[in-house]
Design a protein around this motif. Structure first.
Motif, PDB file in Angstrom:
ATOM      1  N   SER A 192       0.832  -1.214   0.000  1.00 38.75           N
ATOM      2  CA  SER A 192       0.000   0.000   0.000  1.00 38.75           C
ATOM      3  C   SER A 192       0.863   1.260   0.000  1.00 38.75           C
ATOM      4  O   SER A 192       0.619   2.200  -0.766  1.00 38.75           O
ATOM      5  CB  SER A 192      -0.916  -0.012   1.225  1.00 38.75           C
ATOM      6  OG  SER A 192      -1.623   1.191   1.334  1.00 38.75           O
ATOM      7  N   ASN A 193       1.893   1.280   0.843  1.00 39.85           N
ATOM      8  CA  ASN A 193       2.798   2.437   0.893  1.00 39.85           C
ATOM      9  C   ASN A 193       3.550   2.596  -0.427  1.00 39.85           C
ATOM     10  O   ASN A 193       3.765   3.715  -0.897  1.00 39.85           O
ATOM     11  CB  ASN A 193       3.781   2.318   2.051  1.00 39.85           C
ATOM     12  CG  ASN A 193       3.099   2.530   3.380  1.00 39.85           C
ATOM     13  OD1 ASN A 193       2.020   3.093   3.463  1.00 39.85           O
ATOM     14  ND2 ASN A 193       3.719   2.044   4.446  1.00 39.85           N
ATOM     15  N   THR A 194       3.946   1.484  -1.014  1.00 44.32           N
ATOM     16  CA  THR A 194       4.634   1.522  -2.307  1.00 44.32           C
ATOM     17  C   THR A 194       3.714   2.132  -3.365  1.00 44.32           C
ATOM     18  O   THR A 194       4.134   2.959  -4.164  1.00 44.32           O
ATOM     19  CB  THR A 194       5.084   0.109  -2.733  1.00 44.32           C
ATOM     20  OG1 THR A 194       5.969  -0.392  -1.734  1.00 44.32           O
ATOM     21  CG2 THR A 194       5.784   0.133  -4.072  1.00 44.32           C
ATOM     22  N   LEU A 195       2.445   1.710  -3.368  1.00 45.55           N
ATOM     23  CA  LEU A 195       1.475   2.253  -4.329  1.00 45.55           C
ATOM     24  C   LEU A 195       1.312   3.757  -4.149  1.00 45.55           C
ATOM     25  O   LEU A 195       1.238   4.504  -5.138  1.00 45.55           O
ATOM     26  CB  LEU A 195       0.106   1.585  -4.156  1.00 45.55           C
ATOM     27  CG  LEU A 195      -0.110   0.261  -4.818  1.00 45.55           C
ATOM     28  CD1 LEU A 195      -1.519  -0.259  -4.529  1.00 45.55           C
ATOM     29  CD2 LEU A 195       0.120   0.331  -6.308  1.00 45.55           C
ATOM     30  N   LYS A 196       1.242   4.207  -2.908  1.00 48.27           N
ATOM     31  CA  LYS A 196       1.064   5.642  -2.638  1.00 48.27           C
ATOM     32  C   LYS A 196       2.246   6.449  -3.150  1.00 48.27           C
ATOM     33  O   LYS A 196       2.079   7.470  -3.808  1.00 48.27           O
ATOM     34  CB  LYS A 196       0.861   5.876  -1.139  1.00 48.27           C
ATOM     35  CG  LYS A 196      -0.466   5.360  -0.629  1.00 48.27           C
ATOM     36  CD  LYS A 196      -0.536   5.463   0.886  1.00 48.27           C
ATOM     37  CE  LYS A 196      -1.789   4.797   1.427  1.00 48.27           C
ATOM     38  NZ  LYS A 196      -1.812   4.813   2.895  1.00 48.27           N
ATOM     39  N   VAL A 197       3.456   5.969  -2.847  1.00 43.38           N
ATOM     40  CA  VAL A 197       4.656   6.679  -3.301  1.00 43.38           C
ATOM     41  C   VAL A 197       4.737   6.661  -4.822  1.00 43.38           C
ATOM     42  O   VAL A 197       5.067   7.662  -5.456  1.00 43.38           O
ATOM     43  CB  VAL A 197       5.933   6.081  -2.668  1.00 43.38           C
ATOM     44  CG1 VAL A 197       7.189   6.687  -3.271  1.00 43.38           C
ATOM     45  CG2 VAL A 197       5.917   6.273  -1.161  1.00 43.38           C
ATOM     46  N   MET A 198       4.389   5.522  -5.405  1.00 40.91           N
ATOM     47  CA  MET A 198       4.419   5.396  -6.869  1.00 40.91           C
ATOM     48  C   MET A 198       3.423   6.356  -7.513  1.00 40.91           C
ATOM     49  O   MET A 198       3.743   7.014  -8.505  1.00 40.91           O
ATOM     50  CB  MET A 198       4.103   3.959  -7.264  1.00 40.91           C
ATOM     51  CG  MET A 198       4.256   3.680  -8.735  1.00 40.91           C
ATOM     52  SD  MET A 198       4.148   1.886  -8.955  1.00 40.91           S
ATOM     53  CE  MET A 198       4.056   1.803 -10.705  1.00 40.91           C
ATOM     54  N   LEU A 199       2.223   6.456  -6.948  1.00 44.05           N
ATOM     55  CA  LEU A 199       1.209   7.376  -7.483  1.00 44.05           C
ATOM     56  C   LEU A 199       1.705   8.817  -7.420  1.00 44.05           C
ATOM     57  O   LEU A 199       1.621   9.558  -8.396  1.00 44.05           O
ATOM     58  CB  LEU A 199      -0.101   7.232  -6.710  1.00 44.05           C
ATOM     59  CG  LEU A 199      -1.215   8.215  -7.074  1.00 44.05           C
ATOM     60  CD1 LEU A 199      -1.657   8.030  -8.528  1.00 44.05           C
ATOM     61  CD2 LEU A 199      -2.396   8.068  -6.131  1.00 44.05           C
ATOM     62  N   ILE A 200       2.282   9.208  -6.285  1.00 44.85           N
ATOM     63  CA  ILE A 200       2.787  10.577  -6.132  1.00 44.85           C
ATOM     64  C   ILE A 200       3.946  10.835  -7.090  1.00 44.85           C
ATOM     65  O   ILE A 200       4.018  11.893  -7.725  1.00 44.85           O
ATOM     66  CB  ILE A 200       3.186  10.842  -4.666  1.00 44.85           C
ATOM     67  CG1 ILE A 200       1.928  10.853  -3.796  1.00 44.85           C
ATOM     68  CG2 ILE A 200       3.957  12.146  -4.528  1.00 44.85           C
ATOM     69  CD1 ILE A 200       2.188  10.819  -2.309  1.00 44.85           C
ATOM     70  N   LEU A 201       4.848   9.876  -7.219  1.00 48.06           N
ATOM     71  CA  LEU A 201       5.977  10.013  -8.144  1.00 48.06           C
ATOM     72  C   LEU A 201       5.480  10.186  -9.577  1.00 48.06           C
ATOM     73  O   LEU A 201       5.934  11.065 -10.307  1.00 48.06           O
ATOM     74  CB  LEU A 201       6.890   8.790  -8.041  1.00 48.06           C
ATOM     75  CG  LEU A 201       8.049   8.713  -9.026  1.00 48.06           C
ATOM     76  CD1 LEU A 201       9.027   9.861  -8.815  1.00 48.06           C
ATOM     77  CD2 LEU A 201       8.774   7.378  -8.877  1.00 48.06           C
ATOM     78  N   ARG A 202       4.538   9.348  -9.976  1.00 49.69           N
ATOM     79  CA  ARG A 202       4.011   9.421 -11.341  1.00 49.69           C
ATOM     80  C   ARG A 202       3.256  10.733 -11.564  1.00 49.69           C
ATOM     81  O   ARG A 202       3.390  11.358 -12.613  1.00 49.69           O
ATOM     82  CB  ARG A 202       3.116   8.212 -11.626  1.00 49.69           C
ATOM     83  CG  ARG A 202       3.915   6.925 -11.793  1.00 49.69           C
ATOM     84  CD  ARG A 202       3.018   5.739 -12.059  1.00 49.69           C
ATOM     85  NE  ARG A 202       2.148   5.922 -13.205  1.00 49.69           N
ATOM     86  CZ  ARG A 202       2.500   5.681 -14.474  1.00 49.69           C
ATOM     87  NH1 ARG A 202       3.722   5.249 -14.743  1.00 49.69           N
ATOM     88  NH2 ARG A 202       1.636   5.871 -15.455  1.00 49.69           N
ATOM     89  N   LEU A 203       2.475  11.162 -10.585  1.00 47.05           N
ATOM     90  CA  LEU A 203       1.754  12.434 -10.734  1.00 47.05           C
ATOM     91  C   LEU A 203       2.732  13.600 -10.856  1.00 47.05           C
ATOM     92  O   LEU A 203       2.502  14.526 -11.633  1.00 47.05           O
ATOM     93  CB  LEU A 203       0.805  12.655  -9.553  1.00 47.05           C
ATOM     94  CG  LEU A 203      -0.472  11.824  -9.556  1.00 47.05           C
ATOM     95  CD1 LEU A 203      -1.209  11.958  -8.234  1.00 47.05           C
ATOM     96  CD2 LEU A 203      -1.369  12.202 -10.723  1.00 47.05           C
ATOM     97  N   SER A 204       3.837  13.544 -10.112  1.00 49.23           N
ATOM     98  CA  SER A 204       4.820  14.632 -10.226  1.00 49.23           C
ATOM     99  C   SER A 204       5.431  14.662 -11.622  1.00 49.23           C
ATOM    100  O   SER A 204       5.645  15.732 -12.195  1.00 49.23           O
ATOM    101  CB  SER A 204       5.899  14.525  -9.149  1.00 49.23           C
ATOM    102  OG  SER A 204       6.710  13.401  -9.365  1.00 49.23           O
ATOM    103  N   LYS A 205       5.694  13.485 -12.197  1.00 46.63           N
ATOM    104  CA  LYS A 205       6.208  13.432 -13.569  1.00 46.63           C
ATOM    105  C   LYS A 205       5.168  13.984 -14.549  1.00 46.63           C
ATOM    106  O   LYS A 205       5.493  14.740 -15.465  1.00 46.63           O
ATOM    107  CB  LYS A 205       6.559  11.998 -13.963  1.00 46.63           C
ATOM    108  CG  LYS A 205       7.796  11.434 -13.312  1.00 46.63           C
ATOM    109  CD  LYS A 205       8.032  10.005 -13.803  1.00 46.63           C
ATOM    110  CE  LYS A 205       9.212   9.344 -13.161  1.00 46.63           C
ATOM    111  NZ  LYS A 205       9.448   7.991 -13.698  1.00 46.63           N
TER     112      LYS A 205
END
Length: 191
Positions: free
Chosen positions: A48-61
């Motif tokens: 779940s934490n990995t998904l959250k960080v991944m979502l934020i990383l992708r949104l920043s890109k």
């Protein structure tokens, strides 16, 4: 579901400057599988934490692409959750634009605006995007709980056992040496 596949996608997203391709229902499918995990709280929280960080990383890109080169961003190919969030942001940004009346009264090319200084200098504000000092980072897995990390302009945590974080190497090294984390992958930003 192959959980190593999720972590591989996450690592790939961290290592690549460009946006990686994900299935349309990636987040929904993964959360659905997480809800099926029984008695594996540490694994579920880690994913779940990995998904959250991944979502934020992708949104920043995606937001950076929106600012620097909108033609490269195809919203229709994004996962459903990212598309929904990005469309909301785009609508919010459009609401900050001046009305058509203000646009029509804007100075035409070659005319001087009221914000122009003598000698042709413009009093425009600096670009939104500033250069950020790139510091080497690494991915770590927390072996035990750790309180909030506050370092210069960085504030992360608190962390629980099983959490994954992307930390500056110098902080990660201290945490590894003190037995709080285990380094997963060493990541060096492109030159």
């Amino acid at each position: 579901m192959d959980y190593s596949n999720i972590f591989a996608k996450f690592i790939s997203e961290l290592l690549n400057r460009n946006l990686e391709r994900l299935e349309k229902d990636f987040y929904e499918r993964t959360v659905n599988e997480l809800n099926k995990l029984r008695g594996e709280r540490v694994l579920a929280r880690s994913i779940s934490n990995t998904l959250k960080v991944m979502l934020i990383l992708r949104l920043s890109k995606e937001l950076m692409m929106l600012v620097t080169d909108p033609s490269k961003l195809d919203v229709e190919t994004l996962p459903i959750l990212e598309k929904k969030i990005l469309l909301e942001i785009i609508d919010a940004l459009k609401s900050l634009e001046p009305s058509q009346d203000v646009k029509d009264n804007a100075p035409k090319t070659g005319e001087t605006s009221s914000t122009q200084k003598p000698g042709g200098e413009s009093s425009r504000s600096p670009p939104i995007v500033s250069e950020v000092k790139q510091e080497g980072k690494t991915l770590v897995f927390f072996l035990k709980a750790y309180p909030r990390i506050i370092d210069h302009d960085l504030s992360l945590g608190p962390f629980n056992k099983g959490d994954i974080a992307y930390l500056p190497k110098r902080l990660a090294k201290e945490l590894v040496n003190s037995g709080y984390v285990e380094e997963i992958v060493e990541i060096t930003p492109p030159a």
